[in-house]
Design a protein around this motif. Structure first.
Motif, PDB file in Angstrom:
ATOM      1  N   ILE A 259       0.811  -1.228   0.000  1.00 26.67           N
ATOM      2  CA  ILE A 259       0.000   0.000   0.000  1.00 26.67           C
ATOM      3  C   ILE A 259       0.842   1.276   0.000  1.00 26.67           C
ATOM      4  N   GLY A 260       2.163   1.122  -0.050  1.00 25.39           N
ATOM      5  CA  GLY A 260       3.032   2.292  -0.193  1.00 25.39           C
ATOM      6  C   GLY A 260       3.511   2.915   1.097  1.00 25.39           C
ATOM      7  N   LYS A 261       3.292   2.240   2.236  1.00 21.27           N
ATOM      8  CA  LYS A 261       3.835   2.751   3.505  1.00 21.27           C
ATOM      9  C   LYS A 261       5.270   2.233   3.631  1.00 21.27           C
ATOM     10  N   ASN A 262       6.133   2.777   2.780  1.00 19.98           N
ATOM     11  CA  ASN A 262       7.477   2.211   2.622  1.00 19.98           C
ATOM     12  C   ASN A 262       8.332   2.315   3.878  1.00 19.98           C
ATOM     13  N   ASP A 263       8.293   3.461   4.533  1.00 20.28           N
ATOM     14  CA  ASP A 263       9.134   3.649   5.730  1.00 20.28           C
ATOM     15  C   ASP A 263       8.722   2.693   6.847  1.00 20.28           C
ATOM     16  N   GLU A 264       7.394   2.550   7.026  1.00 15.10           N
ATOM     17  CA  GLU A 264       6.897   1.646   8.068  1.00 15.10           C
ATOM     18  C   GLU A 264       7.246   0.193   7.727  1.00 15.10           C
ATOM     19  N   ALA A 265       7.125  -0.151   6.434  1.00 16.04           N
ATOM     20  CA  ALA A 265       7.441  -1.516   6.008  1.00 16.04           C
ATOM     21  C   ALA A 265       8.917  -1.830   6.248  1.00 16.04           C
ATOM     22  N   GLU A 285      10.780  -8.628  -0.997  1.00 14.08           N
ATOM     23  CA  GLU A 285       9.942  -7.427  -0.845  1.00 14.08           C
ATOM     24  C   GLU A 285      10.743  -6.319  -0.153  1.00 14.08           C
ATOM     25  N   TYR A 286      11.497  -6.702   0.852  1.00 17.00           N
ATOM     26  CA  TYR A 286      12.362  -5.758   1.577  1.00 17.00           C
ATOM     27  C   TYR A 286      13.415  -5.187   0.631  1.00 17.00           C
ATOM     28  N   ALA A 287      13.990  -6.038  -0.217  1.00 12.09           N
ATOM     29  CA  ALA A 287      15.007  -5.589  -1.186  1.00 12.09           C
ATOM     30  C   ALA A 287      14.429  -4.524  -2.127  1.00 12.09           C
ATOM     31  N   MET A 288      13.191  -4.730  -2.577  1.00 13.83           N
ATOM     32  CA  MET A 288      12.551  -3.757  -3.476  1.00 13.83           C
ATOM     33  C   MET A 288      12.407  -2.394  -2.806  1.00 13.83           C
ATOM     34  N   LEU A 289      12.074  -2.409  -1.504  1.00  9.95           N
ATOM     35  CA  LEU A 289      11.928  -1.152  -0.763  1.00  9.95           C
ATOM     36  C   LEU A 289      13.262  -0.437  -0.610  1.00  9.95           C
ATOM     37  N   LEU A 290      14.318  -1.203  -0.346  1.00 10.11           N
ATOM     38  CA  LEU A 290      15.649  -0.602  -0.206  1.00 10.11           C
ATOM     39  C   LEU A 290      16.092   0.045  -1.513  1.00 10.11           C
ATOM     40  N   LYS A 291      15.701  -0.574  -2.620  1.00  8.39           N
ATOM     41  CA  LYS A 291      16.054  -0.003  -3.928  1.00  8.39           C
ATOM     42  C   LYS A 291      15.293   1.314  -4.160  1.00  8.39           C
ATOM     43  N   ILE A 292      13.993   1.330  -3.775  1.00  8.78           N
ATOM     44  CA  ILE A 292      13.199   2.562  -3.895  1.00  8.78           C
ATOM     45  C   ILE A 292      13.849   3.687  -3.085  1.00  8.78           C
ATOM     46  N   LYS A 293      14.372   3.323  -1.897  1.00  6.74           N
ATOM     47  CA  LYS A 293      15.018   4.304  -1.023  1.00  6.74           C
ATOM     48  C   LYS A 293      16.467   4.578  -1.429  1.00  6.74           C
ATOM     49  N   SER A 294      16.936   3.877  -2.476  1.00  6.23           N
ATOM     50  CA  SER A 294      18.332   3.997  -2.949  1.00  6.23           C
ATOM     51  C   SER A 294      19.342   3.688  -1.851  1.00  6.23           C
ATOM     52  N   ASP A 295      18.970   2.790  -0.940  1.00  6.44           N
ATOM     53  CA  ASP A 295      19.878   2.412   0.143  1.00  6.44           C
ATOM     54  C   ASP A 295      20.669   1.170  -0.309  1.00  6.44           C
ATOM     55  N   PHE A 296      21.647   1.410  -1.184  1.00  4.88           N
ATOM     56  CA  PHE A 296      22.355   0.291  -1.820  1.00  4.88           C
ATOM     57  C   PHE A 296      23.330  -0.408  -0.881  1.00  4.88           C
ATOM     58  N   SER A 297      23.790   0.279   0.156  1.00  2.00           N
ATOM     59  CA  SER A 297      24.686  -0.393   1.109  1.00  2.00           C
ATOM     60  C   SER A 297      23.909  -1.475   1.871  1.00  2.00           C
ATOM     61  N   LYS A 298      22.682  -1.145   2.307  1.00  2.00           N
ATOM     62  CA  LYS A 298      21.846  -2.138   2.989  1.00  2.00           C
ATOM     63  C   LYS A 298      21.419  -3.245   2.032  1.00  2.00           C
ATOM     64  N   LEU A 299      21.132  -2.867   0.791  1.00  2.00           N
ATOM     65  CA  LEU A 299      20.715  -3.846  -0.210  1.00  2.00           C
ATOM     66  C   LEU A 299      21.842  -4.844  -0.491  1.00  2.00           C
TER      67      LEU A 299
END
Length: 558
Positions: A259-265, A285-299
Motif C-alpha cells: 500500500i506504499g507505507k514504505n518507511d513503516e514496512a 519485498e524488503y530488497a525492493m523497498l531498499l532499492k526505492i530508497k536507494s539504500d544500496f549499502s543495505k541492499l
C-alpha cells in the motif's frame, strides 16, 4: 537378521541420512530380503532406502525406489491372499510366514507425490495423490489442496483445505489458502471443532484462548479481498498481543509495502531481521523497498546475507535481480526468471520481471508477466504493471479496463483511483476526468503522495504552475520526500524561478543522494544558470556511433 532395520531408523532419526542410505543398500540386497521368498521384507527395506534418498534430496532415485517397494507390496498382498486359503485347510502352518508387508501403501504414494512436488512435477504428484481415495491424513489433505490449486481446480482445493481445518484448526497454510480462494472468515472459523466435551469446554478452547486465531483468519480474508487497511489493523492488534512475533511482523511489513507505507514496512522488516538475521521469507519485498530508497549499502548486505543463508530460495534471486537492475538490466532479468523457475508461483518474481521488461521497452512481454502475477493473487502492483504496460503500447482501452478492474476489486484504494486517473491523463481529452480521479484519491487518502504528484503534473501540463506549487508546498509540511522536492524544483525551473529550483534539487539530494532525476535536473539547472543551452548536444554525443542493436530491437518491437 543380518542388517537390523531399527538401526536404519535410528540413523534417520539422528539425521545421518547418507549412512542410513548406505546401510539400507545392505538391507535391500541381504538374503533375508529375497524378493521371491520375502517380498514384504523387500518392500519394507526399499521404503527405508527411499526415505533416506528423499532426505538426501535424491528425489528421482527416491521415486524409483518407492515404486519398486509398491510393486513388491502388491506381490506380498497377492501371496497373502492365496496363503490365507491354504491356512484355512492347514492350521498347523506358522501365521508369521504369511504376513503382508507392514508398509502403508497410501503413505508410500504420498512420499512419491512429495518427491514429484520437490522437483516441480505437480501433474505427476497429483496423479499419485488421486490414487489415495480413502484414509487421507492431515499432510495428505494439505498436499492435495496445494496440487489442486496449482492445477486451478479451486473447488477441489477448497474441499481439501477445509478437511485440513476440520482435522486441526491451527493449519495456518490452509487458513491463508482458503482466504485467497475466496472463502469467508465466518465459514473458515466454523470449520474448527467446537463440540463440547464432557467438561463442557470446546476442544482447543476455540472462543477463549484461541480468539486470536479468529482474528488472524479475519485479517487474512481482508488482505485476500484487497481490504489492506482492515487487514493491517487486525494484524497490528494481534502483534500487540504477540509482541516480536516474526510471522506477524513480516505479514504487516508485506502489506505496508503493497500500500506504499514504505518507511513503516522497512522498519518492520528490519525489526524482524534483528530478531532473526537468517530470515529469507519476504526478503525480496524488503530488497525492493531498499532499492526505492536507494539504500544500496543495505541492499548489498541483504543480498550477501541471503546468499549465505540459502541460495536455493526464489526470494534470493529476486533480491539479486533488484541489486543488478541498475548495473545490468539483462542480468537482472535473468535473475528474476531464475526465481520463477525455482517456484513458478512466486509472485514477486513476476512483478520484478514485469517491471524490468517495462523499463527495457518490452511492454508486450511485461503484460504477460503481470497477468500471471494477477492470476496467482491480484494486488495493486500487478494492476499498476498492467496499466502502465498497456499505456506504453498505446492500448488505452485495455489500460482503462485494467484500471477499472483494480477499482472494482479495491473500491477503498486510493491507488486504484489514481490508476484510472493515469489512463485518462494519458490523452489531452481526458485530463479533466483525470483531475477528478486524482482529487478523489486524495480525499480518500489525504497523505497519498503519488496522487498529489500526479495532480501537480497535470496542473503544470495545463499551465497552472501556481496551483501545482501550492499543492506541493502543502505536502512539504508533512513529507520529507525527495520526489516531492524534485517535482517542486521542476515546476520552479519551468517558471524560470531558478534559485528556488536549485534549493529544492539540493534538498532532494540531501534526502537521497542517489536520486537520478535530482542529479539530472540539477545538472541541467546549473547549465541554465551559466547561460548554457541545456538541450545543446555535448561533444561526445555528437561523435557517438549509432546503437544498431537498440534500433534493431525497436524495429522488432514495432
Amino acid at each position: 537378521m543380518e542388517v537390523p532395520k531399527d538401526q536404519i531408523a535410528s540413523l534417520m532419526d539422528l539425521g545421518l541420512y547418507n549412512s542410513a542410505q548406505m546401510l539400507s543398500c545392505f538391507l535391500v540386497s541381504s538374503p533375508a530380503a529375497n524378493a521371491e521368498t520375502n517380498p514384504h521384507l523387500k518392500a519394507e527395506s526399499l521404503v527405508l532406502l527411499g526415505d533416506a534418498l528423499f532426505r538426501e534430496r535424491e528425489y528421482r532415485r527416491a521415486i524409483h525406489t518407492y515404486k519398486q517397494a509398491l510393486q513388491y507390496y502388491k506381490i506380498a498382498k497377492q501371496n497373502s491372499t492365496s496363503s490365507r486359503s491354504s491356512l484355512s485347510s492347514n492350521r498347523s502352518s506358522s501365521p508369521n510366514s504369511f504376513n503382508v508387508s507392514a508398509i502403508n501403501e497410501n503413505e508410500v504414494k504420498f512420499k512419491v507425490a512429495s518427491c514429484h512436488c520437490a522437483i516441480n512435477e505437480n501433474r505427476q504428484a497429483l496423479a499419485e495423490m488421486e490414487q489415495i481415495s480413502k484414509g487421507r491424513n492431515l499432510q495428505m489433505n494439505l498436499l492435495m489442496g496445494k496440487l489442486y490449486r496449482y492445477s486451478r481446480n479451486n473447488r477441489s482445493a477448497i474441499t481439501c483445505y477445509k478437511e485440513c481445518l476440520r482435522q486441526c484448526p491451527y493449519v495456518i497454510e490452509a487458513v491463508t489458502a482458503l482466504a485467497e480462494l475466496g472463502v469467508s472468515a465466518k465459514e473458515i472459523v466454523s470449520l474448527s471443532p467446537q463440540t463440547a466435551n464432557r467438561s463442557g469446554r470446546a476442544p482447543f478452547d476455540c472462543f477463549d484462548s484461541s480468539r486470536w486465531l479468529q482474528r488472524y483468519v479475519e485479517a487474512q480474508c481482508c488482505i485476500a479481498s484487497n481490504d489492506y487497511k482492515g487487514g493491517l489493523e487486525l494484524f497490528t492488534d494481534l502483534s500487540q498481543r504477540f509482541p516480536n512475533n516474526i510471522h506477524l511482523l513480516l505479514e504487516i511489513a508485506k502489506v505496508e509495502a503493497i500500500i506504499g507505507k514504505n518507511d513503516e514496512a522497512i522498519m518492520n522488516f528490519e525489526k524482524a531481521r534483528s530478531i532473526d538475521p537468517y530470515l529469507v521469507t519476504y526478503m525480496d519485498e524488503y530488497a525492493m523497498l531498499l532499492k526505492i530508497k536507494s539504500d544500496f549499502s543495505k541492499l548489498n548486505k541483504l543480498v550477501h546475507d541471503l546468499l549465505v543463508t540459502d541460495p536455493t530460495r526464489p526470494e534470493v534471486f529476486v533480491a539479486l535481480s533488484v541489486l543488478w537492475e541498475k548495473k545490468d538490466e539483462r542480468g537482472a532479468l535473468s535473475y528474476a526468471e531464475k526465481s520463477i523457475r525455482i517456484d513458478e508461483r512466486h509472485i514477486p518474481g513476476y512483478i520484478m520481471k514485469g517491471n524490468l521488461l517495462l523499463t527495457m521497452k518490452r511492454a508486450e512481454t511485461a503484460v504477460i508477466a503481470f497477468r500471471v502475477a494477477q492470476e496467482l493473487r491480484p494486488d495493486i502492483r500487478s494492476y499498476q504493471g498492467l496499466v502502465h504496460s498497456y499505456l506504453a503500447l498505446s492500448k488505452i482501452k485495455e489500460a482503462l479496463y485494467a484500471a477499472r478492474e483494480a477499482m472494482k476489486a479495491m473500491p477503498q484504494s486510493a491507488k486504484a483511483l489514481k490508476l484510472v486517473g493515469d489512463v485518462h491523463a494519458s490523452n489531452s481529452g481526458g485530463r479533466e476526468k483525470a483531475k477528478k480521479f486524482y482529487e478523489s484519491a486524495l480525499r480518500l487518502e489525504p497523505g497519498y503522495l503519488g496522487a498529489a504528484l500526479a495532480l501537480a503534473e497535470l496542473h503544470v501540463i495545463e499551465g497552472r504552475n501556481g496551483d501545482a506549487v501550492s499543492l506541493l508546498e502543502r505536502y512539504l509540511k508533512d513529507w520529507a520526500d525527495d520526489s516531492l522536492h524534485v517535482k517542486l524544483a521542476q515546476v520552479f525551473a519551468a517558471t524560470n524561478m531558478l534559485q528556488e529550483a536549485l534549493s529544492h534539487y539540493q534538498a532532494a539530494l540531501r534526502i537521497n543522494s542517489q536520486n537520478e532525476a535530482a542529479k539530472k535536473g540539477l545538472d541541467r539547472l546549473e547549465k541554465q544558470m551559466k547561460g548554457v543551452d541545456p538541450d545543446a548536444p555535448e561533444e561526445d554525443e555528437e561523435n557517438e556511433v549509432e546503437d544498431v542493436d537498440a534500433d534493431q530491437e525497436e524495429t522488432d518491437l514495432l
